[in-house]
Design a protein around this motif. Structure first.
Motif, short mmCIF file in Angstrom:
data_model
loop_
_atom_site.label_atom_id
_atom_site.label_comp_id
_atom_site.label_asym_id
_atom_site.label_seq_id
_atom_site.Cartn_x
_atom_site.Cartn_y
_atom_site.Cartn_z
N THR A 133 -18.45 -14.05 44.31
CA THR A 133 -19.05 -15.51 44.73
C THR A 133 -18.68 -16.42 43.93
O THR A 133 -18.86 -16.50 42.52
CB THR A 133 -20.75 -15.05 44.71
OG1 THR A 133 -20.75 -13.96 45.62
CG2 THR A 133 -21.44 -16.48 45.46
N SER A 134 -18.41 -17.75 44.42
CA SER A 134 -18.15 -18.55 43.64
C SER A 134 -18.66 -20.05 44.49
O SER A 134 -18.59 -20.02 45.86
CB SER A 134 -16.61 -18.93 43.39
OG SER A 134 -15.78 -19.03 44.54
N VAL A 135 -19.10 -21.17 43.65
CA VAL A 135 -19.66 -22.16 44.23
C VAL A 135 -18.61 -23.23 43.51
O VAL A 135 -18.43 -23.10 42.32
CB VAL A 135 -21.11 -22.40 44.00
CG1 VAL A 135 -21.45 -23.80 44.45
CG2 VAL A 135 -21.70 -21.48 44.57
N ARG A 136 -18.29 -24.18 44.48
CA ARG A 136 -17.35 -25.38 43.69
C ARG A 136 -17.82 -26.72 44.26
O ARG A 136 -18.38 -26.83 45.40
CB ARG A 136 -15.99 -25.02 44.35
CG ARG A 136 -15.66 -25.20 45.76
CD ARG A 136 -14.13 -25.10 46.01
NE ARG A 136 -13.96 -25.08 47.50
CZ ARG A 136 -14.16 -24.37 48.33
NH1 ARG A 136 -15.00 -23.34 48.13
NH2 ARG A 136 -13.95 -24.61 49.66
N LEU A 137 -17.39 -27.80 43.43
CA LEU A 137 -17.89 -28.95 43.84
C LEU A 137 -16.80 -30.19 43.37
O LEU A 137 -16.28 -29.78 42.38
CB LEU A 137 -19.32 -29.52 43.38
CG LEU A 137 -19.52 -29.59 42.03
CD1 LEU A 137 -19.31 -31.14 41.55
CD2 LEU A 137 -21.12 -29.25 41.95
N SER A 138 -16.41 -31.04 43.99
CA SER A 138 -15.28 -31.75 43.54
C SER A 138 -15.51 -33.34 44.07
O SER A 138 -16.31 -33.47 45.07
CB SER A 138 -13.84 -31.56 44.11
OG SER A 138 -14.06 -31.66 45.29
N ALA A 139 -14.88 -34.25 43.26
CA ALA A 139 -14.60 -35.83 43.80
C ALA A 139 -13.52 -36.19 43.62
O ALA A 139 -13.11 -35.83 42.37
CB ALA A 139 -15.79 -36.31 42.97
N ALA A 140 -13.22 -37.01 44.45
CA ALA A 140 -11.45 -37.39 44.24
C ALA A 140 -11.39 -38.75 45.05
O ALA A 140 -11.80 -39.12 46.15
CB ALA A 140 -10.57 -36.38 44.87
N LYS A 141 -10.65 -39.60 44.55
CA LYS A 141 -10.27 -40.78 45.18
C LYS A 141 -8.96 -40.75 45.59
O LYS A 141 -8.16 -40.17 45.18
CB LYS A 141 -10.21 -41.91 43.99
CG LYS A 141 -9.83 -43.52 44.50
CD LYS A 141 -10.01 -44.25 43.39
CE LYS A 141 -9.66 -45.80 43.91
NZ LYS A 141 -9.31 -46.72 42.83
N ALA A 142 -8.70 -41.30 46.76
CA ALA A 142 -7.59 -41.36 47.68
C ALA A 142 -6.96 -42.84 47.93
O ALA A 142 -7.83 -43.67 48.07
CB ALA A 142 -7.87 -40.75 49.19
N PHE A 143 -5.77 -42.93 47.88
CA PHE A 143 -5.12 -44.33 48.19
C PHE A 143 -3.98 -44.30 48.81
O PHE A 143 -3.19 -43.20 48.62
CB PHE A 143 -4.81 -44.85 46.66
CG PHE A 143 -4.03 -46.09 46.60
CD1 PHE A 143 -4.48 -47.24 46.96
CD2 PHE A 143 -2.53 -46.00 46.33
CE1 PHE A 143 -3.92 -48.62 47.01
CE2 PHE A 143 -2.09 -47.34 46.20
CZ PHE A 143 -2.50 -48.45 46.41
#
Length: 174
Positions: A55-65
């Protein structure tokens, strides 16, 4: 008629740090340089927690251009030289679970907030029937589901489903 040139360059940096057996921290940066729109930095960061062996949990934040393409700016009747680059932030929370030795399920929800999405709309001013324009701000949300089955040592089968609630801003586009 006419000549247009546009140059762009992108450099990508990415690193991953593993803490013990349960945590993975990722960070990266994309640096863009465009001859028409200048430079832009797009950071991203993520965290994965292996809560249990399967079991794994992930979170992310990323900017796009994304800068407008030459065809959107200058070519074809719908072109518009006043377009601005698209900019967005994407946030994601995901969960992966191995149900059996051979079957893995993945679920993720995401939210995208941004400005200046480029769309093609009817042109009331004419003479071209359509024109490219920036939308202003947008706010998308969605979910992704995926399954992977390892049928044989050299054969795996997968299926995925994505649901994007983009409202009217992406009609007629994938």
């Amino acid at each position: 008629k006419g000549e247009w040139t546009k140059n762009d360059f992108g450099a990508y940096f990415h690193d991953e740090l593993v803490f013990g057996k349960r945590w993975i921290l990722t960070a990266g940066m994309r640096l863009d340089r465009d001859s028409l729109f200048g430079g832009e930095a797009s950071p991203q960061a993520g965290l994965v927690w292996h809560a249990a062996e399967n079991t794994s949990v992930r979170l992310s934040a990323a900017k796009a251009f994304r800068t407008p393409h030459l065809s959107e700016l200058f070519l074809f009747p719908s072109s518009n030289p006043d377009l601005e680059p698209e900019r967005a932030w994407n946030y994601e929370l995901g969960f992966s679970q191995a149900i059996a030795r051979f079957l893995k399920v993945d679920v993720a929800v995401f939210k995208m907030k941004g400005t200046n999405l480029i769309e093609t709309v009817r042109n009331p001013a004419g003479p071209a029937p359509y024109i490219n324009r920036n939308t202003g701000s947008f706010d998308f949300a969605g979910i992704e589901l995926g399954f992977k089955a390892d049928v044989l040592p050299s054969l795996s089968l997968g299926a995925a489903y994505s649901r994007l609630d983009a409202g009217d801003l992406t009609k007629g586009r994938p």
